[in-house]
Motif scaffolding. Structure first.
Motif: not given
Length: 169
Positions: A19-24
């Motif tokens: 669920k973690q936003e990519p590239y962040k």
């Protein structure tokens, strides 16, 4: 690789990488099985094809030195990962069309640079301008060769179009 999120997730109990936003960058507890909390580090997920290699990648950013990094690496390997071979990331980037061979060589030069000049030259080579220029030159040479072969293969027709007669025995 394809199992990067699955394997990394085993060390990150409070963070759902799926669920973690990519590239962040995300803060996360890093927990080693059988040991417990070893760091409050940061993790970032790169999704194919938008990574250096063109594949899925999970990066850990840890506090501390070599000992902690080695422990985390051992735990990731125990969870099903494997350590990349030297140059493997660049090799995969070449295979996935993310960089050229010249750029991969520049990455290697940057890693092994021992002076400001060597570092500057490697960074310039990494830009890809050299690869683009060589590709353009290669295309020009291929066109020149094709025109030369065309001229040889159809030399007599060219003469006929100009109104010249050639004798063939």
């Amino acid at each position: 690789g394809p199992r990067g999120v699955e394997v990394s997730q085993k060390l990150l109990p409070k963070l759902d990488l799926y669920k973690q936003e990519p590239y962040k960058l995300a803060n996360s507890d890093v927990v080693l099985p059988g040991f417990g909390l070893v760091d409050r580090g940061m993790v970032v997920r790169f999704v194919a094809p938008h990574s250096f290699t063109g594949e899925n990648v999970v990066e850990f950013h840890l506090h501390s030195g070599r000992y902690l990094v080695e422990r985390v690496l051992e735990s990731l390997i125990a969870a099903g990962a494997r350590q990349a071979l030297p140059g493997e990331f660049s090799f995969r980037a070449i295979l996935n069309g993310k960089i050229s061979l010249f750029q991969a060589e520049a990455v290697n030069d940057l890693i092994h640079s021992k002076s400001d000049l060597a570092q500057d030259l490697a960074i310039r080579r990494m830009s890809g301008r050299q690869s683009e220029r060589l590709s353009q030159l290669g295309e020009s040479l291929r066109q020149l060769c094709a025109m030369a072969e065309l001229g040889i293969d159809f030399m007599d027709q060219d003469d006929l179009r100009r109104g010249k007669q050639t004798l063939h025995k």
